[in-house]
Each structure stands twice: as structure tokens, then as C-alpha cells.
Design a protein around this motif. Structure first.
Motif: not given
Lengths: 777, 281
Positions: B89-91, B131-135, B171-176, B200-202
């Protein structure tokens, strides 16, 4: 010429206050919290409703104290009717009520003072107070305030809103400017600046059974405070004792009464109990003094070879609701308006104006920080117009020893600005500037700027700049220096300890310090004006010399020596070198009476002889004779996308005469630069109709460690022959350089000359938009 | 004022049920507000209920679906020091590194930053693009919702009375391939954002954007998204030319306000300009 090479002293020991401050053991006025003390707080209704409401000008119709008095723990609610004396304070002009009974003149004016058993009760009492204030039309712009029909800040005052109009003139600038081959002009503005000292104004006071009032307070001027309090409250100033422990910062904002008169009043009504008052940050920003905002209009003319010929300058000062030191600050502005240069024809006109804005007053760089961005910007513009190197242009015109300055004063003291400029010219930060600039990363522009600045020392003519040092041989055989000038953190008391240790040939541990106390120490003026170490230091050197002679002669008697020949003062003893006989200082202290263990000596700062025939409207302070000088260099990066400015490197080369304590010297240079960079880039004091919009430190931003570069400080080797061991005061000059140096660097980076401080990202981005292409030099 | 430190969730919910009780996470916003309330003579809570005694609210873990579970009471410094946060999650890590100052980061928590729901909240734009969500949890049970739904306005969330945020699921942003966060404040620390951008750009094999997620802070009442600018980047390499086009869309659509820190005009200009930085990454 002053001596260039004075013998060097041994390396400086740590500051005398270093350990106690690092351990948190130093006791400030803030730490004074006597058992059973009451709490006092001022009710300032003009600011009641936060930035959206409130008022800065109004007629006080009444204060309803009923609900506040009903709060448990609230003992008294005092109003103007309870103030026994003149109810007026002010260093030169007494125009500021301790409690306002008739008119509120700015949003921070107090109308009542609450005494309570606890901070909680005080808070509740203040919240329960109600004032009936009839709003009056206010005036918030100094030029508007001078117009006919403008609301009057002090109704019925002769002169209306104009506190002081003044002229400093030499030669015939108007005529000369008409015929100069090259002319540059500009209008500038500089903003209000908040001192933002760590320790907000605070203190404790108590009325003793014999009627004496004693006070421990965070103040730069304990001796003068007695007269302020005495006048305002109708007390005998000599029955007031003021103690000034180390201050957690002052910068000029504690030169003059902050809590003093309110605390004194509270103590008078506290039934002999001690009373404590502490302004929180918001109250400090609301009610404290600020740096004057100034508007400046300039014209500067030169020959084609760069020789300066004539300068004209008009300044308008917004002094806010009360005079405080408005005229005096403007005097310094005007005296420094032409920069540290030789100019034969100079005309400076100043107007200092009352408004319903917060009260302006002393601030490090006292008036000089307001003019340095303007004169240096015009020097750069002139250099560009003439195709000259900006450093060379400054060097060519720089004031030197023996020159006549722009007020017509012959500089008989040391003046080594050219050496400062030469040191900058030789420094890698300057010599590598082209390559550095060319290496700017993407979306970044780099610029390098310099500034030549100066700052007068002392009170100037008309007010004796005197200090009286007192030195005692203690019973244990050590020495106590009774410091008469508060140490705000600038390190003057450490300098005194160092001087005494050197002069008396004693280890640093043998020297103790008594911080200013009007009962034990002797009047030595305020901690201000780059004078503290200079004037008191000179007095202390005399006291040390007298002590030395005294000890040698008393020892000669005890050691059966006929005269002082061969007698020497050594650590802890006096020795007769030829015979080796010695006498410990502790033993001597045992047989000397207290009176005989004390030496007192005074010193007076010299003033200009044959003062020039101008500046007549200044009651005190014109002109100055001695100046510190400095050349500064800033390397900056401007982000093209946001307008943000990063100061990458900074160099301050200072002429402070001979350096007594290198660490203290560097700290003064660096502290001044840090505060000056805040002034240049960040500190954006905002007002709307006299109400402060930036009323705390989350909206009024001062630099953090991340906003400052490493600041290189260099000293030119010099000697001011009238100074203690050749030194001059360097507390203020450092603040005057950053705004012009950063302004020059911004011009190089953006091609735009920004003339209104601070240089916010928004102003920089706007400038970039107007000058989209990179400037090539 | 009572300060309570429950060790179990039921104990926490019981404490919160008391009238005048408030949650105290890191306190970096709340204590400032309480001081102002005290100063103005306003009412303050009767009790503060601390979250830092609840172990289950602290720490970072992997969810079954691969997302990271960030405990809501984890401090910013704690998250910043966590290798999973830095790598995946570098951002968010970049935003945390710029948040407040070291003491603020040592006290303030991620959940606190979300519940304060400031338009300038530093973690909000990165969590939005992730695209985070909260619990959320209360005595009534546990529920989850998208962060975008959770924050409804400045200082406003869908938190029900007696409910707390227990975790953030990111979720991980590794794909971006392009991951960027930038905050523009008036100074380098302890500054409220004037504008911030998380991006984030994929990219596909040819370096063209197949997905663009952009979110700005401090230019609207909540985090501001600009689908039109995102669309303008699709199918493009993130060159200066393509980014300038998207930036123009941003400047035309963004509607920030004037305040003490900056004018609306400055914010609009910079909201667009910040996109150009992607060309220099």
C-alpha cells in the motif's frame, strides 16, 4: 581602521544555561506557581465570537459581572473603575488602558479582570461575563485612517490617527533623482509578524504586608516595568520588585507590559495572596504585540557605473490601536531605509498611523526587517538594468568604516560589510551556483539570491544606553554576576559568565549568575536593540577589573607585600609570584565584609557626535552610531506545479565585531535566519476588520525543522573597539537577510519580482503563470 | 471527566452506551476540540472511552481475499513501520509519512483519521483509490461498507450511535505500476493539506493505462473523484501530453472553496497540476 586581527580566545565552554535547560531544570516565570495562588484572567469581549464575529472598535456601555461572580471559585471581577492609578500604560506614549472603561480599540482589548481560586473557576467565570458594547465604525487601513472623516482611534487626540510623521533627509534627493542616468522604483509591503515565543506571557505577583508589590514575570524590561506598573496603578515604582528569570523567548514581544499591569492590579485586590496569570496561545496572539505591517514606496537612482546617487522612500506604518513603540520602530526603519550603502542624496518620509488592528511593537529586526526586502530588491533590479553582478554592485557601494551613512552619521565604528560580501563571493554555495541551477530536476526551478543587510545597535541618541554590572566574591570564594538584562534565550547571561571567567581567570564553574531582579541587580535597560551583551558586557569588564585590583590589594595586605607587583589572580587564589605565597579566595571572602566583596561598574554606549540636522521629530532614538552587518545567500527550489519554495542551502556571514562565544554567535545568526525565513515564506497573519483570522498556531504557520535548511554561519574577523573585547550585538541582523535573499532567488528562478511578503505558494504560482518560460542568465 | 480503558468489545459497547460518552482513539483531533470547547465554556463529554486497550483493533493482518486488514486503532507510525503496508500500500504509506508530525503519528490512528472525516484527511484519498472498505461494530453486530459510502460529508460518517470502526480493509495495489501520493500543505510538517492527490494507474504491456484511479483531498466536502479525468487517461501512456489533457479536465470540473490556506483558484490549478507529476515518476 579597526583592528583586523584580535588575539584569539580559548575555545568557548558550553553555554551557562545549557545543562539546566537540557535537563528541564531551568525555572521560567511560567514555572512559578506558589502554593495557594489565585488565577487571574482578562475578559476580552471584542474577540468573543471567534473569527466570524467580534468587533475591533466599540463603546463600552457596561460589563455585567453578576453571572461571573455567581460562579463558585470566582472571587473578584474587576473593571476599569477598580484601577487605582492612571489606568494607562505605554513605554513612551501612555495611551493604552489596563482595563478599557470607555472604548475598545482593537479586538484584544480587555474590559474586565477575573480572580478565581482555580483555572477551572477562572474559565467558567470568564465564560459567564457579558459586556454591553456599542459597535463603532473602525479603521483598518493606515492610509484610509489618514483620510478626512476616517473614524478616530483615539477620539479628540491632537493629530488624529497620525501618531508620528517624520523625515530623515540628506542632500537633495528630489533634485538628484530627476537627473540620474538610471532609476529603479517599486512599491512593497511587509506583513504583520507574530513572535510565537514558546513561553506565552505569564507571571505571578503578590502584595506583601508592607505594601510592596513583588512580581516574577516573563519580561525583557524588568526595571522599566516598575514605572509602567507604578504609573498605571498609582503605586510607588520603588515599592515594586520585578524578577525576570530566563525567558522562553521574547524577540521583542515582551519589551513592554504584557501581563504586568493586569497582574499588579490583580495582586492589589487579592488580599495578599499570590496571583498567577498565564496567557494561552490564543490570548497571546490576540492581545500581544506584533511586528508592524508597512507599505513602502521607493525610488533609487545611480550612475551608469553603479555608483548610487539618490534614494527616496516613503513608509506608512500600521501601529494598531496603541502607540507602544510605533514611532521608535519607524525610526529604525527610516534610518535603515537606504540600506548599508553610501548614497549622497537621501530622503525618507514616514508616517506611523493608528488603526483598530492589533497593537504593533518591537520585534527582532525592529523596523529593519521591513525595509531590507525593498532596498535589496531595488539593488538587484539596478544590477540587472546595468548589467552588473549583484554582489559587485553591493560591494562597490557598501558602507565602510569612516563613511557617512544615509542619515549623515560618520561611521566611527567597525563596518565590515565588504568582508562579508567577499566571504560570500568565495563560498562554494556562490561559486558553484551556475552548475547547481542547471541541475534542477523536473518541474523544478532553482535560484540563488543574496542580500546585504545591517542593524543598528543600542537605543540611539536621546536615551542613555547604560548598564550597571554588579559582581560579588561569594563566601565560598566563587563569583556571582548580578545580571541586569534578561536572557530571553539569546545567551547574554552565558556571555557574562564567560567574560567574568576570562577576566577573573577562574574556571566556568566558579562563576554563578543571578538573573535580573530589581532588588538585587542594578538597572541596565531592556533586553533589546542588540545591546545586551555589548553594554552590560562593557560594564561587567569594568567590574571585573575593579574586582581584580581589589583582590590583589587585599591579598597584598594579608601576604605582607608592599605593592601589587608580582601579585596574580589564579583559579581559586591570589598568589605572590616572587615568593610563591598565596591566599585562597574563600579565605579572603571570610575576612572581607559583604560591601567589600562587591564591585559595581557602569558603561554607556557611545552616540554619534555632531548628529545630523534631520530626523527632528524623533523624541528619542535618532541616530545610531554602531551597526552589525551581514551578507546572506539563499539557494532555493521552486516547484512549478504548486509554487512551493524549498530553501535548499543558506549561508549567513556576519560582522559582529570580535566573536566572544562562537556557538552563541552562530545560534543568533541561525535563529534570526529561521525566523526570517518564516517571515519570507510562511507567516501570513490575516485580519478581517481588525479581527484575527489566524489566531492560533494551526492557522498562523511558523517554520518547522523540515522547513529549514542547514544554515551555515560564518563570522568575519573584526573588532569594534568600543565593545567588550571588540564585540557587537548580532541578535537582530540575522532576521533582516532571508526575505531579500529569498526574494532575489525567486526572481532568478521565476523571472518575477515579488514585492509583497510573504512569498506564499499562491503568489509564486501566479508569478510563474505570468512568466511561464524559464529565465536564462 | 472519566477516562475508561475497556479490554473487550462488549465492555467497550457498554461504556459507550452511557450518556455523554465519546470514543477516544489517538486524541489528536478530539483533544484539540475538547480544549476549544472548554475554553469557550461549551459542554464536554462526561467520559472518554479509549480504544487502545483493545488488542483486536490493533495491527495488520492478511484477509482470506488477499486484502490487508488494518486495525482501526493502529497508529499511523505503527502502520508506517509495517512491511506489508509499505510494500503493498505505498500510496497509503506515502500519505502516512506526510501526516502531521512524529508525535501526531505516534498518537493518531487510522480509524480516527476516517471518523474525523475531514475534507483534508490525509489517509482518505489513498484509501479511496485503493477501494478500501471499513468494518464497523456495535453491540448490534458487525457490518462492512465501502469507505466511499462511509464518509458522507465533512465530519460526517454513517457511524451509528454506539458503533465504532474496527478495521479498514485495503486491497493490495501491487498490480498498479504507477502509484503516487502527493500532499500540498503550507509547510513541510504539521500542515493541513491544501490539495492532495492519490493516483493509481494500471498499465498494459505497452505501458498504456487500462485503469486509472484518481482521488483528491481538500478540494471538496469529501474526497473528490473525477471519472472524466480517469477516462481521459485510459488507453494512453502517462506522458506529459496525456496528463495535461486530463489536468485540463480536472481544472474545469473541480469546485473547491476559498479558505485561509488557499484560494479556490489556487486549488483548482494545483489539483490539475499535480497530475503532471506522474510524468516525472
Amino acid at each position: 581602521m579597526p583592528k583586523r586581527h584580535a588575539p584569539s580566545l580559548p575555545p568557548s565552554p558550553p553555554r551557562a544555561d545549557a545543562l539546566a535547560k537540557a535537563l528541564g531544570a531551568e525555572r521560567y516565570a511560567f514555572d512559578a506557581r506558589p502554593e495557594g495562588c489565585l488565577w487571574a484572567g482578562a475578559f476580552r469581549p471584542g474577540a468573543l465570537f471567534g473569527p466570524e464575529g467580534g468587533m475591533a472598535h466599540g463603546r463600552v456601555r457596561g460589563v455585567d459581572t453578576t453571572a461571573a461572580l455567581a460562579v463558585p471559585g470566582v472571587l473578584r471581577v474587576l473593571t476599569a473603575a477598580d484601577v487605582p492609578g492612571a489606568n494607562l500604560q505605554g513605554i513612551v506614549h501612555k495611551d493604552q488602558p489596563v482595563l478599557c472603561g470607555e472604548v475598545l480599540r482593537h479586538a484584544g482589548d480587555p474590559v474586565a479582570l477575573v480572580l478565581a481560586e482555580s483555572p477551572e473557576a477562572l474559565r467558567a467565570g470568564l465564560a459567564a461575563l457579558r459586556a454591553d458594547i456599542e459597535p463603532l465604525p473602525g479603521v483598518f487601513d493606515p492610509e484610509e485612517a489618514l483620510k478626512k472623516g476616517a473614524p478616530q482611534v483615539h477620539a479628540g487626540r491632537k493629530g488624529g490617527n497620525l501618531l508620528l510623521g517624520a523625515v530623515i533627509e540628506k542632500g537633495d534627493a528630489r533634485a538628484a533623482l530627476k537627473s540620474v542616468p538610471v532609476l529603479v522604483r517599486g512599491e512593497f509591503s511587509t506583513p504583520v509578524q507574530e513572535h510565537a515565543f514558546l513561553e506565552t506571557p505569564c507571571g505571578v505577583a503578590q502584595l506583601l504586608p508592607d505594601g510592596a508589590l513583588q512580581m516574577t514575570v516573563s519580561t525583557q524590561s524588568p526595571f522599566r516595568d516598575r514605572f509602567e506598573i507604578g504609573h498605571a496603578l498609582g503605586l510607588n515604582p520603588f515599592k515594586i520588585r520585578v524578577r525576570a528569570p530566563h525567558l522562553g523567548g521574547g524577540f521583542g514581544g515582551k519589551d513592554g507590559a504584557t501581563v504586568q499591569c493586569l497582574l499588579g492590579l490583580a495582586a492589589l485586590k487579592a488580599g495578599g495572596r499570590p496571583v498567577r496569570m498565564v496567557w494561552d496561545r490564543e490570548e497571546s496572539i490576540l492581545a500581544g504585540y506584533k511586528r508592524h505591517a508597512v507599505r513602502l514606496r521607493y525610488a533609487l537612482g545611480a550612475e551608469r557605473d553603479g555608483t548610487l546617487v539618490a534614494l527616496s522612500c516613503r513608509v506608512v506604518f500600521d501601529t494598531g490601536a496603541y502607540a507602544h513603540l510605533g514611532s521608535e520602530v519607524m525610526e529604525l526603519s527610516m534610518e535603515h531605509a537606504a540600506g548599508p550603502y553610501r548614497i549622497p542624496h537621501v530622503r525618507v518620509v514616514g508616517r506611523c498611523v493608528y488603526t483598530n488592528n492589533p497593537i504593533a511593537g518591537a520585534f527582532r529586526g525592529f523596523g529593519v526587517a521591513q525595509v531590507s526586502p525593498a532596498f535589496e530588491s531595488l539593488m538587484d533590479e539596478l544590477a540587472e538594468k546595468l548589467g552588473l553582478d549583484p554582489l559587485a554592485l553591493r560591494r562597490k557601494n557598501a558602507l565602510r568604516h569612516g563613511d557617512e551613512n544615509c542619515s549623515g552619521v560618520r561611521l566611527t565604528g567597525s563596518a565590515q560589510l565588504t568582508d562579508c560580501l567577499d566571504a560570500v563571493a568565495a563560498h562554494p554555495l556562490w561559486t558553484t551556483r551556475e552548475a547547481w541551477r542547471a541541475g534542477a530536476p523536473a518541474f523544478t526551478r532553482r535560484g540563488v539570491g543574496l542580500a546585504a543587510v545591517f542593524n543598528g545597535m543600542g537605543y540611539g541618541r536621546g536615551l542613555a544606553d547604560m548598564a550597571i554590572a554588579k559582581l560579588e566574591l561569594t563566601e565560598a570564594g566563587g563569583f556571582l554576576v548580578y545580571n541586569g538584562v534578561p536572557d530571553m534565550g539569546q545567551g547574554n547571561s552565558s556571555a557574562f559568565a564567560l567574560l567574568a571567567s576570562q577576566e577573573l581567570n577562574q574556571p566556568p564553574s566558579a562563576i554563578g549568575l543571578v538573573q535580573p531582579d530589581t532588588e538585587q541587580c542594578l538597572p541596565s535597560g531592556s533586553s533589546s536593540a542588540g545591546r545586551t551583551t555589548y553594554t552590560y558586557g562593557n560594564a561587567l569588564l569594568k567590574a571585573c577589573a575593579a574586582m581584580r585590583v581589589k583582590l590583589l590589594s587585599r591579598a597584598a595586605m594579608a601576604l605582607f607585600c608592599d605593592n601589587l607587583e608580582g601579585m596574580e589572580l589564579l583559579p581559586g587564589m591570589v598568589r605572590h609570584r616572587p615568593t610563591g605565597k598565596s591566599l585562597p579566595l574563600a579565605a579572603m571572602a571570610g575576612f572581607l565584609s559583604r560591601d567589600d566583596r562587591v564591585c559595581v561598574a557602569e558603561a554607556l554606549m557611545p552616540v554619534a557626535q555632531n548628529p545630523p540636522d534631520t530626523g527632528k521629530s524623533f523624541f528619542i532614538g535618532f541616530p545610531h552610531l554602531l551597526f552589525a552587518y551581514a551578507a546572506h545567500l539563499a539557494r532555493i527550489e521552486v516547484d512549478e506545479l504548486t509554487g512551493r519554495v524549498r530553501v535548499c542551502d543558506y549561508l549567513a556571514v556576519t560582522d559582529g565585531g570580535r566573536v566572544l562565544h562562537r556557538q552563541g554567535f552562530d545560534q543568533q545568526a541561525q535563529g534570526g535566519v529561521a525566523q526570517g525565513l518564516g517571515y519570507a515564506l510562511l507567516e501570513d497573519f490575516r485580519l478581517a476588520e481588525g479581527r484575527i483570522l489566524t489566531g492560533d498556531l494551526s492557522t498562523y504557520l511558523i517554520p518547522t525543522a523540515l522547513d529549514l535548511p542547514d544554515i551555515a554561519s560564518e563570522a568575519v574577523e573584526g573588532c569594534e573597539e568600543t565593545g567588550p573585547h571588540g564585540l557587537k550585538g548580532v541578535g537582530e541582523v540575522g532576521l533582516n537577510g532571508p526575505a531579500p535573499a529569498v526574494g532575489a532567488a525567486l526572481y532568478e528562478a521565476t523571472g518575477a519580482r515579488l514585492r509583497d511578503l510573504p512569498f506564499t505558494p499562491e503568489r509564486v504560482l501566479t508569478a510563474l503563470r505570468k512568466k511561464p518560460r524559464r529565465r536564462r542568465t | 471527566m472519566n477516562v475508561l480503558t475497556p479490554r473487550e468489545l462488549p465492555e467497550l459497547f457498554a461504556a459507550l452506551a452511557a450518556p455523554g460518552a465519546r470514543v477516544l482513539a489517538g486524541g489528536t483531533d478530539l483533544l484539540v476540540r475538547l480544549r476549544a470547547d472548554l475554553r469557550q465554556g461549551r459542554k464536554v463529554p462526561s467520559s472518554l472511552v479509549r480504544l487502545d486497550g483493545l488488542e483486536e483493533l490493533c495491527g495488520v493482518a492478511r484477509e482470506p481475499d488477499g486484502a490487508l486488514r488494518l486495525g482501526a486503532a493502529t497508529t499511523h507510525a505503527g502502520l508506517l513501520a509495517h512491511p506489508l503496508v509499505r510494500v503493498e500500500l505505498p500510496v497509503l504509506a506515502a500519505a502516512l509519512a506526510d501526516l502531521g508530525s512524529p508525535p501526531i503519528r505516534n498518537m493518531g490512528t487510522l480509524g480516527g483519521n476516517l471518523c474525523t472525516a475531514s475534507p483534508a484527511g490525509d489517509t482518505l484519498p489513498p484509501l479511496m483509490v485503493l477501494g478500501a472498505s471499513v468494518e464497523l461494530a456495535s453491540a448490534a453486530g458487525v457490518r462492512r461498507m465501502a469507505l466511499a459510502d462511509f464518509i458522507t460529508g465533512p465530519g460526517r460518517t454513517r457511524l451509528a450511535p454506539g458503533e465504532i470502526v474496527t478495521a479498514v480493509l485495503a486491497p493490495s495495489a501491487r498490480e498498479f505500476a504507477v502509484r503516487h501520493f502527493e500532499k500540498v500543505g503550507r509547510r513541510s510538517a504539521l500542515a493541513v493539506a491544501v490539495v492532495s492527490l492519490a493516483a493509481l494507474l494500471r498499465l498494459d504491456a505497452r505501458g498504456k493505462a487500462v485503469e486509472a484511479r484518481l482521488a483528491w483531498g481538500s478540494v471538496g466536502p469529501t474526497v473528490w473523484r473525477c471519472p472524466e479525468a480517469e477516462a481521459a487517461l485510459l488507453g494512453q501512456r502517462p506522458t506529459l501530453t496525456a496528463l495535461k489533457r486530463a489536468a485540463a479536465v480536472v481544472r474545469a470540473r473541480v469546485q473547491p472553496i476559498d479558505d485561509l490556506r488557499a484560494s479556490a483558484a489556487y486549488r483548482s490549478e494545483v489539483a490539475g497540476n499535480l497530475l503532471l507529476r506522474l510524468a516525472a515518476l
